[in-house]
Motif scaffolding. Structure first.
Motif, PDB file in Angstrom:
ATOM      1  N   LEU A  52     -14.583 -18.481  23.360  1.00 44.72           N
ATOM      2  CA  LEU A  52     -14.377 -17.034  23.500  1.00 44.72           C
ATOM      3  C   LEU A  52     -12.890 -16.702  23.532  1.00 44.72           C
ATOM      4  O   LEU A  52     -12.463 -15.692  22.971  1.00 44.72           O
ATOM      5  N   VAL A  59     -17.199  -9.186  21.068  1.00 41.79           N
ATOM      6  CA  VAL A  59     -18.124 -10.079  21.773  1.00 41.79           C
ATOM      7  C   VAL A  59     -18.939  -9.258  22.766  1.00 41.79           C
ATOM      8  O   VAL A  59     -18.398  -8.416  23.497  1.00 41.79           O
ATOM      9  N   LEU A  61     -21.552  -9.788  25.982  1.00 43.21           N
ATOM     10  CA  LEU A  61     -22.117 -10.749  26.940  1.00 43.21           C
ATOM     11  C   LEU A  61     -23.381 -10.155  27.540  1.00 43.21           C
ATOM     12  O   LEU A  61     -23.369  -9.017  28.024  1.00 43.21           O
ATOM     13  N   LEU A  91     -13.663 -13.064  32.862  1.00 48.16           N
ATOM     14  CA  LEU A  91     -13.658 -12.568  31.483  1.00 48.16           C
ATOM     15  C   LEU A  91     -12.298 -11.981  31.112  1.00 48.16           C
ATOM     16  O   LEU A  91     -11.909 -12.014  29.944  1.00 48.16           O
ATOM     17  N   CYS A  97     -14.714  -7.965  26.089  1.00 46.76           N
ATOM     18  CA  CYS A  97     -16.115  -8.345  26.062  1.00 46.76           C
ATOM     19  C   CYS A  97     -16.935  -7.177  26.603  1.00 46.76           C
ATOM     20  O   CYS A  97     -16.615  -6.621  27.643  1.00 46.76           O
TER      21      CYS A  97
END
Ligand code: ZN
Length: 226
Positions: A52, A59, A61, A91, A97
């Motif tokens: 990542l 992205v 999650l 993160l 994300c």
């Protein structure tokens, strides 16, 4: 004793095995976006945190549970808040994300509840990264199976990452599908960011994630099964 509680394989044994470095490389060059399924807060970082950190694509999650069973003596709302905050901090080391929290019950993830939700949330993505469906943890396995079912329904490739298998399996272990394994070499920057992200999970470090387990996730590469 289950395989997770039993004494496991040291990271030194894994690093001494040439099979890991000999795995073919995962090609991420055609990915325009990726969705990651985590059964618990920290799965995404332990399994694919370095990948990542190296990706420069959107992205998503999907956090299936909040991991509230890790501290059964604490009120669930309290540990949920702690673990959500730890994920957010982790993160932040890995790049942007979009997070979807499903709040499903920790240690009791059900395929028939998760699969339909994942079908909606993985649709349209180029790739889905999920826990390995034979990782020997019930939630990891349910998340892996559900991701595979959702991916098959939506035409999304699903790659699975082992977590607890690095503890209970051994180098060349026939329980792991080495013929389907691909490796992702991590740049020193990505490996450092992954280490920093792991360091955010203070509620887990030392107890559920003792140093001998964390060492498995401080390698200079990650492995996924196709
Ligand atoms: Zn987990």
């Amino acid at each position: 004793m289950n395989r997770i509680d039993a004494p496991g394989t040291s990271e030194g044994e894994w690093r001494a095995w040439p099979g890991l470095a000999g795995l073919p490389l995962l090609d991420v060059s055609r990915w325009r976006n990726a969705v990651v399924v985590a059964a618990h807060p920290d799965d995404e970082v332990l399994g694919v945190g370095g990948l990542l950190a190296q990706l420069d694509i959107p992205v998503r999650l999907i956090a299936v549970t909040d991991g509230e069973k890790s501290h059964p003596h604490l009120p669930p709302a309290e540990i949920t808040a702690v673990r959500r905050a730890e994920t957010e901090a982790a993160l932040a080391h890995l790049g942007d994300c979009e997070v979807h929290r499903l709040g499903m019950p920790d240690a009791d993830v059900r395929d028939d509840e998760l699969t339909p939700v994942l079908k909606e949330l993985v649709r349209g993505f180029d790739v889905c990264l999920a826990p390995w469906e034979y990782d020997a943890h019930c939630d990891h396995e349910a998340a892996g199976r559900s991701a595979l079912a959702a991916g098959a329904a939506g035409g999304v490739e699903v790659l699975r990452f082992p977590i607890w298998a690095w503890h209970w399996a051994k180098p060349a272990d026939p329980a792991m599908p080495w013929a389907d394994a691909l490796r992702v070499p991590l740049t020193p920057d990505a490996a450092a960011r992954k280490r920093a992200a792991i360091g955010c999970f203070t509620s887990q470090l030392g107890t559920i994630l003792p140093p001998a387990i964390v060492e498995h996730f401080e390698r200079d590469q990650e492995v996924l099964f196709r």
